[in-house]
Design an enzyme around this catalytic site. Structure first.
Site, PDB file in Angstrom:
ATOM      1  N   GLU A 189     -12.776   2.602   3.833  1.00  0.00           N
ATOM      2  CA  GLU A 189     -11.829   2.995   4.880  1.00  0.00           C
ATOM      3  C   GLU A 189     -11.951   4.495   5.137  1.00  0.00           C
ATOM      4  OE1 GLU A 189      -7.221   2.230   6.249  1.00  0.00           O
ATOM      5  OE2 GLU A 189      -7.628   3.070   4.265  1.00  0.00           O
ATOM      6  N   GLU A 230       0.812  -1.218   0.000  1.00  0.00           N
ATOM      7  CA  GLU A 230       0.000   0.000   0.000  1.00  0.00           C
ATOM      8  C   GLU A 230       0.842   1.263   0.000  1.00  0.00           C
ATOM      9  OE1 GLU A 230      -3.819   2.096   2.185  1.00  0.00           O
ATOM     10  OE2 GLU A 230      -2.571   0.752   3.384  1.00  0.00           O
TER      11      GLU A 230
END
Length: 257
Positions: A237, A140
């Protein structure tokens, strides 16, 4: 919402009024989620969480390798690979979720070539462990607004690393919010390489709240994902600004394909 996408609740930040993480799984299920995700695991009630997942049928889409260690600093390489192996072992009872790896910070005095080579070495070792266990690692990229000296803040560079490692068990986590903070053009940075993306997370600009509360063009986001061929899960998220029933309904409208 298109049937091609499943939404995953970030229970780290959502359903907090339900209590512990296992209770949040049950709350997410009651709200209609089949997928959930969270961040670090060492401070979480793993056994109770496993029971809640088994009871509800909710599947974990992702969680983070814990502790976070650098992929670019050779001094942390052994600890980083150990963290991957320990996370794989500890979370097997949670259904072998995807495991998120961040890069760590730039090392002062180290060249770009050295940073890249060190990252490939560390990720190759981590990918070996993931392949043995049948687990997917998600690399990520983050952003410099939150982490000024983070190494991976570029989707293109992260995809270059995934390609260089060449493991079927290492893919990219593309976070729409991090990418937008960095001023990236989503279609441009993902063009031709969407097959290397195994998870997408979303939040609106600028304050990381639910889609529809900020400035991002969500019709363009979903159109881009569809046109590129993404068919995986979408992780919500974000920090909710309203009760989760309303928040989910807004997200579903904004992310409708």
């Amino acid at each position: 919402m298109s049937a091609a996408y499943q939404l995953s609740s970030c229970i780290e930040w959502q359903f907090a009024d339900a209590g512990e993480l296992d209770a949040r799984v049950r709350a997410a299920k009651a709200a209609g989620f089949a997928l959930a995700e969270f961040h670090l695991w060492r401070d979480k009630p793993i056994d109770a969480l496993a029971a809640a997942l088994n009871e509800t049928g909710v599947r974990l889409s992702s969680l983070c390798v814990d502790p976070r260690r650098s992929i670019v600093d050779p001094a942390e390489r052994e600890a980083m690979v150990t963290a991957v192996r320990e996370t794989i072992a500890a979370t097997a009872i949670l259904g072998k979720p995807n495991l998120i790896v961040a890069s760590g910070f730039r090392v002062e005095g180290m060249s770009e070539e050295e940073h890249f080579a060190n990252a490939v070495t560390a990720l190759r070792a981590a990918a070996d462990a993931a392949e043995e266990a049948g687990v997917m690692l998600l690399l990520e990229p983050l952003n410099t607004q939150l982490f000024a000296t983070m190494y991976l803040v570029s989707t293109k560079l992260s995809l270059d690393l995934v390609e260089a490692v060449g493991s079927p068990n290492l893919r990219l986590l593309y976070d729409v919010w991090h990418s937008a903070v960095m001023g990236e053009d989503m279609a441009e940075v993902l063009a031709g390489r969407i097959q290397l993306v195994a998870h997408v997370q979303v939040a609106d600009m600028p304050d990381r709240n639910e889609p529809g509360t900020g400035s991002l063009d969500w019709a363009r986001v979903t159109r881009t994902l569809r046109d590129l061929g993404y068919a995986g899960a979408i992780g919500l998220e974000y920090f909710p600004t309203m009760p989760m029933g309303e928040s989910l309904a807004l997200s579903q409208r904004m992310l409708a394909d």
